[in-house]
Design a protein around this motif. Sequence first.
Motif, PDB file in Angstrom:
ATOM      1  N   HIS A 216       0.457 -17.762   5.684  1.00 51.56           N
ATOM      2  CA  HIS A 216      -0.008 -16.346   5.043  1.00 51.56           C
ATOM      3  C   HIS A 216      -0.547 -17.095   3.449  1.00 51.56           C
ATOM      4  O   HIS A 216      -1.640 -16.825   3.094  1.00 51.56           O
ATOM      5  CB  HIS A 216       1.008 -15.630   4.797  1.00 51.56           C
ATOM      6  N   ALA A 217       0.226 -17.941   2.978  1.00 54.44           N
ATOM      7  CA  ALA A 217      -0.164 -18.658   1.697  1.00 54.44           C
ATOM      8  C   ALA A 217      -1.536 -19.384   2.007  1.00 54.44           C
ATOM      9  O   ALA A 217      -2.289 -19.414   1.267  1.00 54.44           O
ATOM     10  CB  ALA A 217       0.922 -19.359   1.127  1.00 54.44           C
ATOM     11  N   LEU A 218      -1.688 -20.216   3.236  1.00 55.93           N
ATOM     12  CA  LEU A 218      -2.782 -20.736   3.607  1.00 55.93           C
ATOM     13  C   LEU A 218      -4.017 -19.936   3.573  1.00 55.93           C
ATOM     14  O   LEU A 218      -5.288 -20.343   3.145  1.00 55.93           O
ATOM     15  CB  LEU A 218      -2.505 -21.688   4.872  1.00 55.93           C
ATOM     16  N   LYS A 219      -3.883 -19.025   4.221  1.00 51.47           N
ATOM     17  CA  LYS A 219      -4.974 -17.991   4.568  1.00 51.47           C
ATOM     18  C   LYS A 219      -5.679 -17.523   3.180  1.00 51.47           C
ATOM     19  O   LYS A 219      -6.610 -17.346   2.927  1.00 51.47           O
ATOM     20  CB  LYS A 219      -4.451 -16.768   5.324  1.00 51.47           C
ATOM     21  N   ASN A 224      -9.804 -17.751  -0.961  1.00 53.61           N
ATOM     22  CA  ASN A 224     -10.189 -17.765  -2.409  1.00 53.61           C
ATOM     23  C   ASN A 224     -10.876 -19.069  -2.512  1.00 53.61           C
ATOM     24  O   ASN A 224     -11.833 -18.871  -3.219  1.00 53.61           O
ATOM     25  CB  ASN A 224      -8.784 -18.070  -3.171  1.00 53.61           C
ATOM     26  N   GLU A 225     -10.875 -20.211  -1.955  1.00 51.88           N
ATOM     27  CA  GLU A 225     -11.683 -21.202  -2.161  1.00 51.88           C
ATOM     28  C   GLU A 225     -13.069 -20.852  -1.467  1.00 51.88           C
ATOM     29  O   GLU A 225     -14.196 -21.207  -1.898  1.00 51.88           O
ATOM     30  CB  GLU A 225     -11.223 -22.385  -1.328  1.00 51.88           C
ATOM     31  N   THR A 277     -19.076 -31.239   0.870  1.00 53.75           N
ATOM     32  CA  THR A 277     -20.139 -31.511  -0.047  1.00 53.75           C
ATOM     33  C   THR A 277     -20.858 -30.230  -1.167  1.00 53.75           C
ATOM     34  O   THR A 277     -21.186 -30.717  -2.104  1.00 53.75           O
ATOM     35  CB  THR A 277     -21.171 -32.363   0.604  1.00 53.75           C
ATOM     36  N   LEU A 278     -20.953 -29.409  -0.295  1.00 54.98           N
ATOM     37  CA  LEU A 278     -21.553 -28.155  -1.078  1.00 54.98           C
ATOM     38  C   LEU A 278     -20.472 -27.790  -2.386  1.00 54.98           C
ATOM     39  O   LEU A 278     -21.150 -27.570  -3.424  1.00 54.98           O
ATOM     40  CB  LEU A 278     -21.672 -26.982  -0.323  1.00 54.98           C
ATOM     41  N   ALA A 279     -19.408 -27.652  -1.878  1.00 56.42           N
ATOM     42  CA  ALA A 279     -18.419 -27.320  -3.153  1.00 56.42           C
ATOM     43  C   ALA A 279     -18.554 -28.270  -4.184  1.00 56.42           C
ATOM     44  O   ALA A 279     -18.515 -28.017  -5.486  1.00 56.42           O
ATOM     45  CB  ALA A 279     -16.982 -27.344  -2.729  1.00 56.42           C
ATOM     46  N   HIS A 280     -18.408 -29.642  -3.680  1.00 59.78           N
ATOM     47  CA  HIS A 280     -18.520 -30.903  -4.703  1.00 59.78           C
ATOM     48  C   HIS A 280     -20.048 -30.652  -5.636  1.00 59.78           C
ATOM     49  O   HIS A 280     -19.931 -30.908  -6.808  1.00 59.78           O
ATOM     50  CB  HIS A 280     -18.714 -32.077  -3.983  1.00 59.78           C
ATOM     51  N   ASP A 281     -20.922 -30.417  -5.238  1.00 58.88           N
ATOM     52  CA  ASP A 281     -22.287 -30.326  -5.818  1.00 58.88           C
ATOM     53  C   ASP A 281     -22.310 -29.083  -6.655  1.00 58.88           C
ATOM     54  O   ASP A 281     -23.105 -29.158  -7.598  1.00 58.88           O
ATOM     55  CB  ASP A 281     -23.483 -30.010  -4.777  1.00 58.88           C
ATOM     56  N   LEU A 282     -21.435 -28.215  -6.320  1.00 60.50           N
ATOM     57  CA  LEU A 282     -21.359 -26.878  -7.008  1.00 60.50           C
ATOM     58  C   LEU A 282     -20.260 -27.000  -8.144  1.00 60.50           C
ATOM     59  O   LEU A 282     -19.969 -26.049  -9.187  1.00 60.50           O
ATOM     60  CB  LEU A 282     -21.125 -25.545  -6.414  1.00 60.50           C
ATOM     61  N   TYR A 283     -19.683 -28.161  -8.379  1.00 57.71           N
ATOM     62  CA  TYR A 283     -18.241 -28.411  -9.292  1.00 57.71           C
ATOM     63  C   TYR A 283     -17.410 -27.489  -8.987  1.00 57.71           C
ATOM     64  O   TYR A 283     -16.695 -26.946 -10.064  1.00 57.71           O
ATOM     65  CB  TYR A 283     -18.819 -28.349 -10.764  1.00 57.71           C
ATOM     66  N   VAL A 286     -11.907 -27.561  -4.422  1.00 58.48           N
ATOM     67  CA  VAL A 286     -11.397 -26.658  -3.214  1.00 58.48           C
ATOM     68  C   VAL A 286     -10.304 -27.523  -2.249  1.00 58.48           C
ATOM     69  O   VAL A 286     -10.474 -28.205  -1.319  1.00 58.48           O
ATOM     70  CB  VAL A 286     -12.589 -26.341  -2.397  1.00 58.48           C
ATOM     71  N   PRO A 287      -9.083 -27.874  -3.114  1.00 61.24           N
ATOM     72  CA  PRO A 287      -8.239 -28.757  -2.532  1.00 61.24           C
ATOM     73  C   PRO A 287      -7.860 -28.699  -1.052  1.00 61.24           C
ATOM     74  O   PRO A 287      -7.508 -29.467  -0.393  1.00 61.24           O
ATOM     75  CB  PRO A 287      -7.180 -28.708  -3.446  1.00 61.24           C
ATOM     76  N   VAL A 288      -7.588 -27.176  -0.770  1.00 61.35           N
ATOM     77  CA  VAL A 288      -7.181 -26.987   0.790  1.00 61.35           C
ATOM     78  C   VAL A 288      -8.531 -27.670   1.683  1.00 61.35           C
ATOM     79  O   VAL A 288      -8.191 -28.485   2.756  1.00 61.35           O
ATOM     80  CB  VAL A 288      -7.041 -25.511   0.921  1.00 61.35           C
ATOM     81  N   ILE A 289      -9.545 -27.054   1.443  1.00 66.37           N
ATOM     82  CA  ILE A 289     -10.815 -27.709   2.271  1.00 66.37           C
ATOM     83  C   ILE A 289     -11.080 -29.036   2.213  1.00 66.37           C
ATOM     84  O   ILE A 289     -11.304 -29.718   3.274  1.00 66.37           O
ATOM     85  CB  ILE A 289     -12.163 -26.708   1.850  1.00 66.37           C
ATOM     86  N   GLU A 290     -10.934 -29.537   1.034  1.00 63.88           N
ATOM     87  CA  GLU A 290     -11.163 -31.092   0.965  1.00 63.88           C
ATOM     88  C   GLU A 290      -9.984 -32.019   1.769  1.00 63.88           C
ATOM     89  O   GLU A 290     -10.412 -32.991   2.032  1.00 63.88           O
ATOM     90  CB  GLU A 290     -10.883 -31.111  -0.554  1.00 63.88           C
ATOM     91  N   ASN A 291      -8.960 -31.333   2.096  1.00 66.30           N
ATOM     92  CA  ASN A 291      -7.860 -32.093   2.572  1.00 66.30           C
ATOM     93  C   ASN A 291      -7.677 -32.050   4.248  1.00 66.30           C
ATOM     94  O   ASN A 291      -6.724 -32.680   4.695  1.00 66.30           O
ATOM     95  CB  ASN A 291      -6.466 -31.929   1.799  1.00 66.30           C
TER      96      ASN A 291
END
Length: 436
Positions: A216-219, A224-225, A277-283, A286-291
């Motif tokens: 649930h926390a992950l969702k 949010n990311e 990459t999109l998140a990175h370019d937008l500064y 997103v630690p969940v998605i990045e990992n």
Amino acid sequence: MNISIFGLGYVGCVSLGCLARNGHNVIGVDVNETKVRQINNGLPTIIEKDIDIIIQEERSRNRIVATTDFAYAIKNTDISIIAVGTPSGENGHLNLSYIFQVANHFGQVMKEKKTFHVIAIRSTVLPGTVEKFAGIVEDISQKKHNVDFSVVSNPEFLREGTAVFDYNHPPFTLIGASNKEAALIAASLYKHLPGEIIVTDIRVAEIMKYVNNSYHALKIAFANEIGNICSAMKIDAYKVMEIFCTDTELNISPCYFKPGFAYGGSCLPKDLKGLQTLAHDLYVRVPVIENIDKTNDLQINRAIELIQQTGKRRIAFLGISFKAGTDDLRSSPAVTIAETLIGKGYDIKIYDKNVQLSKLSGANREYIDVHIPHLYKLMVNQLGELIDDVDVIIVSNRESEYIDVLLETESPAMIIDMVRLPDPIRSRRNYVGINW
């Protein structure tokens, strides 16, 4: 049934009222005299929708009573529910002192009790707690677990604010037990409720609350990311996630929720990297998605470690494509493992009926030319000759052909299973599963 509940906090108070409303006689037990006094005055110990009315009405019917006398409660009931607090310490470990203090109480009283008593741990506890609780009771009482008494796991899945509703409308009721009679007694408390009653292994039941709440926390974190990425692009994230949730075939479903081998193929790795990459370019952080891909790499490394631990060097792969029913080798975790093992000097053989080198072309052929350019030298045409000539068999795809051969063959080779093979294979002494 006569029931005692130890702990009159959130879970205990709701259970006290709801069980009484279902016709049981319930004794609440707590060391806090204020909570005991509140219940005996017909008042709940918590603020929660509907529980005030339930406690008041059931107290007026004399179906509930509260006490600080644990011995009285145990002696006058057939089943006890443990709902004491298990707070987290600063280092994240649970404080189980209240749980084991209750175990001591039961040990003292069970010395004298002649009838079989069921103890259901409803508090959120770590796997192994039921076993330790039972051991404490045995040591003090000199009674035998699953003979004179039985401890079961019965985790709750109540949400604050809707706890009474959740109690009466569970998606399922979970009981972990090692004694059939105890499981039936515990299940009888919930037989009128909707949802399946699932009886399982104790440790499975003990870990389920952690799995549920972590997911649930992950969702929430994932949503949010996605929301933060969309906001940075002036996209309505609420509409994005509304559409995402309409897919109950794949997105909100049991699909992809089977532990085992890593993901691969042409879509998941590519599109995940694209979003990162999109998140990175937008500064946007997103630690969940990045990992996600890092977790996938860890699962591949886990498989490599299992192979290395065998100490064997002659390795066979049943399946090299990224999943069954395809010849797609791009980002296949099996290719990554084979590539790693070749680099370490292992003798590798591969069988995959879906992969025909003569037909490989385009991106698929380019991927193999980079990663395993001599793949054709490693592949065999007959599954039987591969089985007979190796020390370790890695099953990386769930093809019926592989299952049939393994069921028919008593090969001395070690089987390392990435796909969860049938029981007859999993029961062999030379078998290892990646997550089971």
